[in-house]
Design an enzyme around this catalytic site. Structure first.
Site, short mmCIF file in Angstrom:
data_model
loop_
_atom_site.label_atom_id
_atom_site.label_comp_id
_atom_site.label_asym_id
_atom_site.label_seq_id
_atom_site.Cartn_x
_atom_site.Cartn_y
_atom_site.Cartn_z
N ARG A 188 0.83 -1.22 0.00
CA ARG A 188 0.00 0.00 0.00
C ARG A 188 0.86 1.27 0.00
NH1 ARG A 188 -3.42 -3.69 0.14
NH2 ARG A 188 -2.31 -3.96 -1.77
N SER A 267 -10.78 0.03 2.99
CA SER A 267 -10.10 -0.21 4.27
C SER A 267 -9.61 1.13 4.82
CB SER A 267 -8.90 -1.13 4.07
OG SER A 267 -9.32 -2.32 3.46
N GLU A 371 -5.18 4.37 5.82
CA GLU A 371 -4.80 4.08 4.44
C GLU A 371 -5.20 5.22 3.50
OE1 GLU A 371 -5.62 0.02 2.70
OE2 GLU A 371 -6.54 1.23 1.15
C1 FAD Z 1 -15.57 0.32 -1.37
C2 FAD Z 1 -14.09 0.49 -1.55
C3 FAD Z 1 -13.26 -0.63 -1.67
C4 FAD Z 1 -11.87 -0.48 -1.84
N1 FAD Z 1 -11.09 -1.60 -1.97
C5 FAD Z 1 -9.75 -1.47 -2.14
C6 FAD Z 1 -8.93 -2.64 -2.28
O1 FAD Z 1 -9.41 -3.77 -2.26
N2 FAD Z 1 -7.59 -2.46 -2.42
C7 FAD Z 1 -7.03 -1.23 -2.46
O2 FAD Z 1 -5.80 -1.14 -2.61
N3 FAD Z 1 -7.78 -0.10 -2.35
C8 FAD Z 1 -9.12 -0.20 -2.20
N4 FAD Z 1 -9.90 0.93 -2.05
C9 FAD Z 1 -9.27 2.25 -2.05
C10 FAD Z 1 -9.30 2.95 -3.44
O3 FAD Z 1 -10.34 2.45 -4.24
C11 FAD Z 1 -8.00 2.83 -4.18
O4 FAD Z 1 -6.94 3.36 -3.44
C12 FAD Z 1 -8.05 3.54 -5.54
O5 FAD Z 1 -6.89 3.26 -6.30
C13 FAD Z 1 -8.19 5.05 -5.42
O6 FAD Z 1 -8.45 5.54 -6.72
P1 FAD Z 1 -9.16 6.93 -6.95
O7 FAD Z 1 -9.07 7.24 -8.39
O8 FAD Z 1 -10.51 6.92 -6.34
O9 FAD Z 1 -8.18 7.90 -6.13
P2 FAD Z 1 -8.60 9.21 -5.33
O10 FAD Z 1 -9.33 8.82 -4.10
O11 FAD Z 1 -9.23 10.19 -6.21
O12 FAD Z 1 -7.15 9.72 -4.90
C14 FAD Z 1 -6.37 8.98 -4.00
C15 FAD Z 1 -4.95 9.59 -3.97
O13 FAD Z 1 -4.33 9.40 -5.22
C16 FAD Z 1 -4.01 10.67 -5.80
N5 FAD Z 1 -4.24 10.55 -7.24
C17 FAD Z 1 -5.38 10.16 -7.87
N6 FAD Z 1 -5.19 10.15 -9.19
C18 FAD Z 1 -3.91 10.54 -9.40
C19 FAD Z 1 -3.11 10.74 -10.56
N7 FAD Z 1 -3.57 10.54 -11.81
N8 FAD Z 1 -1.82 11.16 -10.40
C20 FAD Z 1 -1.33 11.38 -9.16
N9 FAD Z 1 -2.03 11.22 -8.03
C21 FAD Z 1 -3.31 10.79 -8.16
C22 FAD Z 1 -4.91 11.66 -5.11
O14 FAD Z 1 -4.36 12.97 -5.13
C23 FAD Z 1 -4.96 11.09 -3.71
O15 FAD Z 1 -3.78 11.42 -3.03
C24 FAD Z 1 -11.30 0.82 -1.88
C25 FAD Z 1 -12.13 1.94 -1.75
C26 FAD Z 1 -13.52 1.78 -1.58
C27 FAD Z 1 -14.38 2.98 -1.46
#
Ligand code: FAD
Length: 379
Positions: A188, A267, A371
């Site tokens: 992570r 998480s 996380e």
């Molecule tokens: C129901 C649920 C289940 C989940 N299950 C998992 C799982 O099983 N495993 C897991 O690892 N995670 C899980 N997550 C967490 C999450 O989905 C992941 O971390 C996902 O990759 C975040 O993507 P996002 O586009 O929504 O990022 P955001 O929430 O929009 O951003 C997260 C971070 O990444 C940065 N960011 C986003 N896009 C970029 C980019 N293009 N360049 C640079 N920085 C960027 C943002 O600034 C922020 O710091 C879960 C979340 C939810 C709500």
């Protein structure tokens, strides 16, 4: 081709923005002022952004980033908002929604634009008969965010298949291509998470596997058990994906707007990784609290370290499923997800998170670490 700063015209709009990733391409950057960020997050929490911009091409993304850097404006990159905890006061700067699109498959080589919806991209690779990311089905958010925390679930992590990440480097002020070994991936975590102000991910490249329609070896015991096979076995790709989606849904880990158990950031805490000494001290605390035969979950985590389960710690410290009385509570399906039952504020959620951290520390001597990324607030 390396790209440097260049400005793209901006269109001011008055209508509210749609969900992240849902922006329409007008060939121009879309801009709103004093725009709510809560609807762009899966927690539905957080105040407004002074300025909210949606970019649909790499050039637009780079242009907005350069403009913010040139003017010293704070910048928040938003993908699907599924790993963001934004403070109630919002963000006093430019929030940039990356809504670029691009799915290119060349043999087993896959390139995704940062704004691609991750779980849809996984489904397409499964349809194409390629293995490597099928167990990451159902994870919300964008492809560009997957390298940030080295997304992982059910025995797979993106670090196993990512070959290169193309990013805009805000220090060098140009696009760079980072090879897998330059991304410092770990559990992570990554170089991008360690240095959040530096890189904006534009594209992610993967090497998948053609295993004749079969999945990668199933590394997660629960998935193998569900499918009636042994860990390490392969199964048809579609079956692996379906099994993971079913397991995830049972834990509230697949987004469903009707189900408040999924109004979360997934998480909320990472699984603690302990040195040998710390693990023995922890084991002693477990026996003291839960009886002489109690054993905590323990998984090898390399170099004499042991990983234990944050969900188990939370549960055994007395924060069981559904814990809480206010609008922010522990999910009724999984102790690791802190959820907004509707009407919560970020402060409500953080108060619950702090209570959990304090309770786990008091009981087991372990400090849980969040996380999701916090914006304008701290745990
Ligand atoms: C129901 C649920 C289940 C989940 N299950 C998992 C799982 O099983 N495993 C897991 O690892 N995670 C899980 N997550 C967490 C999450 O989905 C992941 O971390 C996902 O990759 C975040 O993507 P996002 O586009 O929504 O990022 P955001 O929430 O929009 O951003 C997260 C971070 O990444 C940065 N960011 C986003 N896009 C970029 C980019 N293009 N360049 C640079 N920085 C960027 C943002 O600034 C922020 O710091 C879960 C979340 C939810 C709500």
């Amino acid at each position: 081709m390396r790209r440097r700063c260049a400005r793209v015209p901006v269109t001011a709009r008055t209508a509210p923005a749609g969900p992240a990733g849902g922006g329409r391409s007008l060939g121009r950057v879309q801009e709103l002022h004093d725009a709510p960020l809560a609807p762009l997050t899966t927690l539905r929490l957080g105040g407004p952004a002074a300025r909210l911009v949606t970019a649909t091409t790499d050039d637009e993304v780079i242009s907005v980033v350069c403009e913010a850097d040139d003017t010293g404006t704070p910048l928040l990159i938003v993908g699907g908002g599924s790993n963001l905890v934004i403070g109630d006061k919002g963000f006093d700067g430019t929030a940039l929604v990356v809504a670029t699109r691009g799915f290119t498959l060349d043999g087993t080589r896959l390139e995704l634009a940062a704004g691609e919806v991750w779980t849809d991209a996984v489904a397409r690779t499964v349809e194409a008969g390629l293995a490597g990311i099928e167990c990451l089905a159902g994870i919300p958010g964008s492809a560009g965010a997957t390298p940030i925390q080295n997304v992982g679930a059910y025995g797979q992590e993106v670090s196993s298949t990512i070959t290169e990440v193309v990013a805009y480097d805000r220090t060098a002020r140009e696009t760079v291509t980072l090879a897998n070994e330059d991304c410092a991936f770990s559990y992570r975590h990554s170089r991008f998470k360690a240095d959040p102000e530096r890189y904006v991910v534009l594209r992610v490249r993967f090497a998948l596997e053609d295993a004749g329609g079969l999945s990668g070896p199933l590394r997660y015991a629960e998935t193998a058990r569900t499918l009636g096979v042994e860990p390490g076995d392969r199964v048809p790709l579609g079956m692996a994906r379906e099994a993971v989606l079913k397991l995830r849904a049972g834990k509230g880990m697949v987004l469903d707007p009707e189900d408040h158990d999924t109004w979360s950031a997934g998480s909320f805490f990472t699984n603690p990784i302990l040195t040998a000494d710390a693990f023995e001290a922890f084991r002693a605390r477990v026996r003291e609290h839960l009886g002489p035969d109690a054993e905590p979950p323990a998984y090898p985590a390399g170099e004499g370290r042991t990983k234990t389960s944050a969900a188990w710690l939370i549960d055994k410290a007395g924060f069981t499923k559904g814990y809480g009385t206010g609008p922010a509570r522990i999910s009724t399906k999984h102790t690791l997800a802190l959820t907004n039952r509707g009407g919560a504020t970020t402060e409500d959620l953080l108060a619950l998170a702090r209570e959990v951290v304090a309770g786990v520390h008091r009981t087991f001597g372990i400090t849980l670490v969040n996380e999701p990324v916090t914006v304008g607030v701290h745990l």
